[in-house]
Design an enzyme around this catalytic site. Structure first.
Site, mmCIF file in Angstrom:
data_model
loop_
_atom_site.group_PDB
_atom_site.id
_atom_site.type_symbol
_atom_site.label_atom_id
_atom_site.label_comp_id
_atom_site.label_asym_id
_atom_site.label_seq_id
_atom_site.Cartn_x
_atom_site.Cartn_y
_atom_site.Cartn_z
ATOM 1 N N SER A 52 0.852 -1.162 0.015
ATOM 2 C CA SER A 52 0.110 -0.089 -0.008
ATOM 3 C C SER A 52 0.678 1.270 -0.127
ATOM 4 O O SER A 52 0.323 2.190 -0.328
ATOM 5 C CB SER A 52 -1.144 -0.088 1.212
ATOM 6 O OG SER A 52 -2.213 -0.980 1.045
ATOM 7 N N LYS A 199 3.254 6.564 5.096
ATOM 8 C CA LYS A 199 2.375 5.620 4.675
ATOM 9 C C LYS A 199 2.879 4.244 4.963
ATOM 10 O O LYS A 199 3.978 3.745 4.866
ATOM 11 C CB LYS A 199 2.129 5.687 3.034
ATOM 12 C CG LYS A 199 1.160 4.760 2.362
ATOM 13 C CD LYS A 199 -0.236 5.151 2.878
ATOM 14 C CE LYS A 199 -1.323 4.210 2.793
ATOM 15 N NZ LYS A 199 -1.262 2.772 3.478
ATOM 16 N N GLY A 201 2.540 0.016 4.504
ATOM 17 C CA GLY A 201 2.213 -1.240 3.487
ATOM 18 C C GLY A 201 2.410 -2.435 4.025
ATOM 19 O O GLY A 201 3.316 -2.795 4.653
#
Length: 267
Positions: A52, A199, A201
């Site tokens: 992600s 972010k 992932g």
């Protein structure tokens, strides 16, 4: 309560309370202004799935292409058959900010399907984003659904850092507004006097029989940290050695945030 059930409960409690075992594959810090690498440990050159963290370049692409327009638009509705393993936040109407915050896979898939493989490849190559391969699993024609999830798209921690530096320096080959809009929807956290924009992932490697190896999950946390006029790029990649109820990305994030004061001591 029977003694055997009591002892079983204690055993399970101890298991879940114990730290999740994982290997830190790479930790990398870079000065965004000068590109000077301030810290690099582990294997930061080998490519793995971006999982992600791909939402960061995908947001830039989608804003540049006009598919996304603001932090709240467009809002898309969940449809039966969409991936729903992320819980309630994945089964409601979703806009760009919530897509990024909750890492909603089906929203990514709507964007990639709207863009098509040719445009995705062209953007990724322009960004220097890993191998820029959106073919998906060999023989399954599923690149627009999962190329970035333990499939064909691969990127190294060093390449992640280079992309992130270009993003924060407005140096990607897109409209500056697209980069600014993408940056605006990235989650922020505070660590001391640093503001962390990052972010997560998470993804699981596939075995030869195409089943997922849930004990060897990848976990990323990538982004940039700001304090005054200083901006540092950070990349943390981990790989588990046992199964966990917590996603690899969250574990990577929490580990990096805990390590941050030591990593930047004396900066």
């Amino acid at each position: 309560m029977p003694m055997h059930r009591f002892l079983l409960g204690l055993t399970l409690l101890a298991h879940w309370a114990a730290p999740v075992q994982a290997n830190t594959v790479c930790t990398l810090l870079m000065d965004a202004q000068t590109a000077t690498v301030l810290h690099e440990t582990g294997d930061c050159a080998s490519r793995v799935t971006p999982a992600s963290t791909f939402k960061l370049p995908l947001a830039v692409m989608a804003y540049d292409a006009g598919i996304l327009t603001t932090a709240q638009a467009p809002v898309m509705a969940f449809r039966p058959g969409d991936p729903d393993w992320g819980g309630e936040s994945w089964t409601r109407d979703t806009g760009p900010a919530d897509w990024m915050r909750h890492s909603v896979v089906w929203y990514s898939q709507r964007i990639t399907q709207a863009m098509g493989a040719e445009a995705l490849t062209r953007y990724a190559q322009g960004f220097g984003y890993g191998n820029s391969d959106f073919s998906g699993d060999a023989g399954f024609d599923n690149g627009l659904e999962r190329a970035w999830i333990a499939s064909s798209l691969q990127i190294s921690p060093r390449e992640q850092a280079a992309f992130l530096r270009a993003l924060v320096q407005d140096a990607l080959p897109v409209a500056p507004a697209a980069m600014a809009q993408a940056r605006s929807i990235v989650e922020t956290r505070q660590v001391g006097d640093w503001v962390m924009h990052g972010k997560t992932g998470s993804a699981y490697p596939r075995r030869a029989d195409r089943s997922f190896d849930y004990a060897r999950g990848w976990g990323w946390y990538v982004g940039w940290a700001q304090r005054g006029n200083t901006t540092l790029i950070f990349v943390r990649l981990r790989q588990a050695i046992e199964r966990s109820a917590t996603s690899g990305g969250v574990l990577a994030r929490d580990a990096l945030l805990a390590d941050w004061p030591a990593l930047v001591a004396g900066d």
